[in-house]
Design an enzyme around this catalytic site. Structure first.
Site, PDB file in Angstrom:
ATOM      1  N   SER A  46       0.906  -1.204  -0.035  1.00 42.86           N
ATOM      2  CA  SER A  46       0.110  -0.035  -0.053  1.00 42.86           C
ATOM      3  C   SER A  46       0.881   1.340  -0.044  1.00 42.86           C
ATOM      4  O   SER A  46       1.922   1.352   0.783  1.00 42.86           O
ATOM      5  CB  SER A  46      -0.924   0.133   1.282  1.00 42.86           C
ATOM      6  OG  SER A  46      -1.849  -1.092   1.297  1.00 42.86           O
ATOM      7  N   MET A  71       3.693  -3.720  10.464  1.00 44.80           N
ATOM      8  CA  MET A  71       4.715  -2.701   9.626  1.00 44.80           C
ATOM      9  C   MET A  71       4.341  -1.274   9.860  1.00 44.80           C
ATOM     10  O   MET A  71       4.899  -0.397  10.018  1.00 44.80           O
ATOM     11  CB  MET A  71       4.517  -3.318   8.252  1.00 44.80           C
ATOM     12  CG  MET A  71       4.761  -4.543   7.890  1.00 44.80           C
ATOM     13  SD  MET A  71       6.362  -5.210   8.086  1.00 44.80           S
ATOM     14  CE  MET A  71       7.000  -4.539   6.633  1.00 44.80           C
ATOM     15  N   CYS A 125      -6.295  -2.025   6.894  1.00 44.20           N
ATOM     16  CA  CYS A 125      -5.086  -2.176   7.704  1.00 44.20           C
ATOM     17  C   CYS A 125      -5.590  -2.053   9.071  1.00 44.20           C
ATOM     18  O   CYS A 125      -6.320  -1.198   9.788  1.00 44.20           O
ATOM     19  CB  CYS A 125      -4.098  -1.373   7.420  1.00 44.20           C
ATOM     20  SG  CYS A 125      -2.502  -1.567   8.861  1.00 44.20           S
ATOM     21  N   ASN A 187      -8.438  -8.337   5.145  1.00 48.07           N
ATOM     22  CA  ASN A 187      -7.259  -8.165   5.468  1.00 48.07           C
ATOM     23  C   ASN A 187      -6.903  -8.852   6.687  1.00 48.07           C
ATOM     24  O   ASN A 187      -7.502  -9.750   7.275  1.00 48.07           O
ATOM     25  CB  ASN A 187      -7.396  -6.645   5.785  1.00 48.07           C
ATOM     26  CG  ASN A 187      -5.599  -5.967   5.537  1.00 48.07           C
ATOM     27  OD1 ASN A 187      -5.002  -6.550   6.271  1.00 48.07           O
ATOM     28  ND2 ASN A 187      -5.799  -4.904   5.016  1.00 48.07           N
ATOM     29  N   GLY A 212      -1.953 -15.785   7.687  1.00 49.02           N
ATOM     30  CA  GLY A 212      -1.614 -17.293   7.572  1.00 49.02           C
ATOM     31  C   GLY A 212      -2.597 -18.231   7.729  1.00 49.02           C
ATOM     32  O   GLY A 212      -3.812 -17.837   7.901  1.00 49.02           O
ATOM     33  N   GLY A 239      -4.942 -16.777   4.430  1.00 46.38           N
ATOM     34  CA  GLY A 239      -4.251 -18.243   4.603  1.00 46.38           C
ATOM     35  C   GLY A 239      -4.084 -18.920   3.708  1.00 46.38           C
ATOM     36  O   GLY A 239      -4.043 -20.454   3.841  1.00 46.38           O
TER      37      GLY A 239
HETATM   38  O1  RRO Z   1       1.617  -2.217   6.586  1.00 49.10           O
HETATM   39  C1  RRO Z   1       0.972  -2.874   7.441  1.00 49.10           C
HETATM   40  O2  RRO Z   1       1.282  -2.896   8.639  1.00 49.10           O
HETATM   41  C2  RRO Z   1      -0.195  -3.611   6.900  1.00 49.10           C
HETATM   42  C3  RRO Z   1      -0.878  -3.081   6.091  1.00 49.10           C
HETATM   43 BR1  RRO Z   1      -0.922  -1.695   5.005  1.00 49.10          BR
HETATM   44  C4  RRO Z   1      -2.172  -3.743   6.057  1.00 49.10           C
HETATM   45  O3  RRO Z   1      -3.302  -3.593   4.999  1.00 49.10           O
HETATM   46  N1  RRO Z   1      -2.246  -5.043   6.713  1.00 49.10           N
HETATM   47  C5  RRO Z   1      -1.608  -5.515   7.523  1.00 49.10           C
HETATM   48  O4  RRO Z   1      -1.579  -6.554   8.275  1.00 49.10           O
HETATM   49  N2  RRO Z   1      -0.387  -4.715   7.698  1.00 49.10           N
END
Ligand code: RRO
Length: 299
Positions: A46, A71, A125, A187, A212, A239
């Site tokens: 993204s 992240m 997210c 997601n 997963g 998953g």
């Molecule tokens: O970047 C992330 O931490 C992240 C995103 Br953008 C998302 O859509 N889903 C995720 O599990 N991590």
């Protein structure tokens, strides 16, 4: 040999097995590699309006049944991302840009600033303030953002939904009202892991999103309910790590499937899933279209 090619959410694909957003989607070369390994299309990590470093580490932890990541939407901004998309296109399959923003205007700005074959709106997210599921858990936001992006681009728009709500179908209906060409479900699931020695949460952000095998049954249920309620196609993700998982997702009603966490085992997963699906269709004497949603049909 059974054919896996066909239209999915406004794109014509050689097969319905896609690279999911976030995994290997930061660079054009890894996207191109996924395409060359057999993905039907590839979705980028993204990108948003401004560069972001993301959350402090650790950003990923392995748990039973998968990974928890936080992240935190790290990305160079759309202003520094077009060359990655252009490189990814050398893979010869459609490149889907996953984008995020804090509302209709920002989403439209990012979409208008990129040349991609399709946009996937990240409204899901689970761990970013002002973005993702914080706004995507509200149907009116999903509808308004989808409509704004549809107005600003002339390529298909997919909407990736959060499972962290009581009623994902109401979000799917909102995306459909806004003009989505497909919805993508799901997601990651909001999750947490704690280190028993330190007594502290392991992730820098404390909580994150679980992906997963552990989340596959949740994704199957969401796809089953969404595909029963919507006219637009549903793309299943969560998953999937084998052709059997992909077949299960298609039986639930998915027109396409995305593979993410299973890429940890290598790029060969695309070939394994497509070859397995082809053999399965031949053995069952079914077309892909006949398989789709078959689990929903009453005997
Ligand atoms: O970047 C992330 O931490 C992240 C995103 Br953008 C998302 O859509 N889903 C995720 O599990 N991590």
């Amino acid at each position: 040999m059974a054919t896996l090619s066909g239209a999915v959410g406004g794109l014509v694909l050689r097969n319905p097995v896609m690279l999911a957003a976030g995994i290997l989607g930061t660079t054009g070369s890894s996207l191109r590699r996924a395409a060359r390994a057999g993905a039907g299309c590839v979705v980028t990590k993204s990108v948003g309006a401004s560069p972001r470093e993301g959350h402090p580490g650790p950003v990923v932890v392995q748990v039973e049944g998968g990974l928890i990541n936080a992240m935190g939407l790290p990305n160079p901004s759309y202003k520094n991302f077009q060359e990655e998309i252009d490189l990814a296109r050398q893979g010869g399959v459609p490149v889907v840009a996953s984008i995020f923003g804090d509302g209709p205007e920002e989403f439209a700005e990012v979409a208008s600033g990129l040349d991609a074959d399709c946009f996937e709106l990240n409204l899901s997210c689970p761990h970013a303030e002002r973005y993702g599921s914080e706004i995507g858990c509200e149907p009116s936001n999903v509808e308004d953002i989808t409509r704004a992006v549809k107005k600003s681009v002339d390529v298909p728009v997919w909407v990736k939904l959060t499972p962290n709500v009581a009623d994902i179908v109401s979000l799917g209906k909102a995306a459909q009202r806004g003009g989505a060409n497909a919805v993508v479900a799901i997601n990651t699931l909001k999750a947490m892991a704690i280190d028993v020695e330190t007594g502290r949460p392991i992730l820098g952000n404390r909580f994150g999103g679980l992906s997963g095998p552990a989340i596959k049954p949740v994704a199957i249920r969401c796809v089953f309910d969404l595909s029963a309620a919507l006219e637009v196609p549903v793309i299943g993700v969560g998953g999937i790590s084998s052709w059997e998982d992909a077949a299960e997702m298609i039986l639930a009603g998915a027109q396409g499937v995305q593979v993410g966490t299973a890429l940890a085992g290598g790029y060969g997963i695309f070939g394994e899933i497509t070859a397995g699906l082809e053999r399965y269709l031949v053995r069952k004497g079914l077309t892909l279209m006949e398989l789709r949603g078959a689990a929903r049909k009453t005997p």
